[in-house]
Design a protein around this motif. Structure first.
Motif, PDB file in Angstrom:
ATOM      1  N   ILE A   1       0.834  -1.206   0.000  1.00 18.40           N
ATOM      2  CA  ILE A   1       0.000   0.000   0.000  1.00 18.40           C
ATOM      3  C   ILE A   1       0.867   1.255   0.000  1.00 18.40           C
TER       4      ILE A   1
ATOM      5  N   GLU B   1     -11.430   2.768   7.716  1.00 16.93           N
ATOM      6  CA  GLU B   1     -10.254   3.343   7.063  1.00 16.93           C
ATOM      7  C   GLU B   1     -10.411   4.830   6.799  1.00 16.93           C
TER       8      GLU B   1
ATOM      9  N   LEU C   1      -8.333  -1.022  -0.860  1.00 17.46           N
ATOM     10  CA  LEU C   1      -6.937  -0.738  -0.543  1.00 17.46           C
ATOM     11  C   LEU C   1      -5.969  -1.388  -1.523  1.00 17.46           C
TER      12      LEU C   1
END
Length: 539
Positions: A145, A372, A383
């Motif tokens: 990420i 989130e 994500l």
């Protein structure tokens, strides 16, 4: 960050052998020549193992193989690339491979940590470029990420990659590390896995990875920064203590979406300091009274004033409250956070994060806020892109050919009749403070885990040892887990010689703040400025 799924390696990857490959013994050396086939390489005694070789899939960049120099180690694949950055064309070398984590006494390989590094050749006469090591959290999350959506030179845009115009690579070399059993990282034997799945073991392995990388690529003179996100903030803070204690070079620490750890506050402080984020969330969803919906900045100032002067004092002395004052505070809290007064617990005067996220829309369980980013609904935030994006980037664009599954993104093999699959996160034992079960119990009614409060003062200890060490703290306004205003107040309590070296920034984003297009450029430019200013101040 939500724990990702991870697959355990139960078989060796296939070996991919190109017909022609460029071999280099020195990490920065020129290719020593072309060899016709794999057998010739073996005759030269060069260890070329575990699928780090790839034929050029598109003819856009020749793969340079950085051969192993110690028996049992794997080669590294290097490729040349150019992107269009905000400052013009940016040419760099990408390195992908796995470094061995060896027992210092016996030299036995205990595990292999996968990394992707990006290196820009310094101009003649320039000082050594900074070197930044980065990772995500979990524990048990790969670095994909922060790598492929945040800091790296290539950025995920829905289902494909684009040039990341604001990448800090223009300022600092970047190394993205996957913790053990995430990404392509694996223990050498299954019985070795447990030594990596404690906080102390995690920190020790990360420190060894950094040492090994700097030694392997002769980058020992560069200023060193570490950047951790979410649980990666705990890893980074503990690592800063570890590294400074043994005299390793460390110039700066970047703490993303994890607050400034290790300055314990009363539980009431955390309960109160999470309210401003909920005010912002209620403003976004237009659930505040009309008089609070006209001016966002004014509403936030008024909310912070109420929290500091009324709410926090009330929580600090709950036993002092009369039934009437409890009712008033509960009603006011509901007004500020966009909920109904009957959703506020009259005993604690707190709406816990889980309750807030699940019941924000008048208790409608079919529509819940995302953990989130509270501006979105649960399930809306993606994500990770499709596994095909990771596959194409790592195995084709970067040339790291392996049939290992990239744990956390790709799904690998688990024996049907064997032991049940256990993710890296599920195996993790937090051996500082309380156990994971105690941590869960302590977080049912309040906004802080006792584990977080009981951590050692890692950052203060590191900054006390190293008077030049600087820290950057980045927090998302709509992150349900963290607290912009709380970070500022915590840092202000520290001695001036520490607080003056800590920068706090609050961004109008969520837990993964750089996925917000409006925030990304500002955030990444701020990081670059922090690194440049830190290096300039230390020279």
């Amino acid at each position: 960050m939500t724990l990702e799924r991870h697959e355990r390696l139960l078989r060796s990857p296939s070996l991919h052998m190109p017909s022609r490959v460029c071999l280099c013994v020195e990490p920065h050396g020129r290719c020593t020549g072309r060899l016709a086939n794999w057998a010739t390489a073996l005759l030269l005694g060069l260890t070329m193992t575990v699928g780090a070789l790839a034929a050029d899939p598109g003819g856009t960049s020749e793969r340079r193989i950085i051969a192993s120099v110690t028996a049992g180690d794997e080669p590294i694949v290097a490729t040349q690339h150019t992107i269009q950055s905000a400052k013009g064309p940016l040419t760099y070398e990408a390195r992908a491979g796995r470094l061995s984590i060896r027992d210092a006494e016996s030299g036995q390989i205990r595990g292999r940590i996968f990394f992707v590094a990006y290196v820009v050749a310094p101009k003649r006469g320039e000082h050594p470029r900074p070197l930044t090591f980065a990772w995500n959290g979990g524990p048990g999350a790969a670095s994909s990420i922060i790598h492929m959506q945040g800091l790296g030179p290539r950025r995920l845009d829905k289902d494909h990659l684009v040039d990341n115009a604001d990448t800090p690579l223009a300022t600092t070399d970047l190394v993205f590390m996957d913790a053990m059993e995430t990404g392509f990282s694996r223990p050498e034997r299954l019985e070795f896995a447990s030594e990596f799945f404690t906080l102390r073991g995690d920190v020790a392995a990360t420190a060894e990875f950094i040492r090994g990388y700097r030694t392997r690529f002769r980058q020992v003179d560069q200023p060193v920064f570490i950047a951790g996100e979410s649980y990666g903030v705990f890893r980074g803070a503990a690592l800063a203590d570890y590294m400074t204690d043994r005299g390793d070079r460390l110039d700066g620490v970047i703490l993303i979406s994890g607050d400034f750890p290790n300055v314990p506050q009363p539980v009431a402080f955390y309960d109160a300091m999470h309210v401003p984020a909920r005010v912002a969330t209620a403003f976004h969803w237009k659930r505040l009274p009309p008089e609070l919906m006209t001016d966002y900045a004014a509403t936030m100032r008024a909310a912070n004033d109420w929290v500091e002067k009324t709410y926090l004092p009330a929580l600090t002395c709950l036993d002092c409250q009369t039934p009437e004052s409890r009712e008033k505070i509960a009603t006011d809290l509901a007004r500020w956070i966009g909920m109904n007064p009957d959703q506020v617990d009259r005993k604690t005067l707190v709406v816990h994060a889980k309750h807030y996220l699940e019941d924000f829309f008048d208790g409608d369980k079919t529509k819940q806020l995302s953990g989130e980013d509270a501006r979105t609904l649960e399930g809306e935030v993606a994500l990770f892109g499709p596994p095909s994006v990771t596959d194409e980037y790592l195995r084709s664009e970067l040339g790291y050919a392996t049939d290992l599954s990239y744990s956390g993104v790709e799904t690998g093999y688990t024996p049907v009749s064997g032991p049940k699959f256990r993710s890296a996160g599920s195996q993790f034992i937090y051996d500082v403070g309380l156990s994971k079960s105690d941590e869960k119990l302590s977080n049912e009614t309040h906004e802080v885990t006792y584990v977080a409060r009981d951590n050692p003062p890692w950052m203060q200890s590191a900054m006390t040892r190293d008077k030049k060490l600087k820290v950057y703290v980045a927090t998302g306004r709509y992150d349900p887990l963290n607290m912009c205003e709380g970070d500022v107040k915590v840092v202000a309590q520290l001695p001036a010689d520490l607080s003056s070296r800590i920068q706090n920034r609050c961004y109008e984003g969520g837990h993964i703040m750089y996925t917000d297009a409006a925030v990304r450029a500002t955030f990444l430019n701020d990081l670059s400025s922090f690194i440049r200013d830190t290096v300039a101040g230390g020279s």
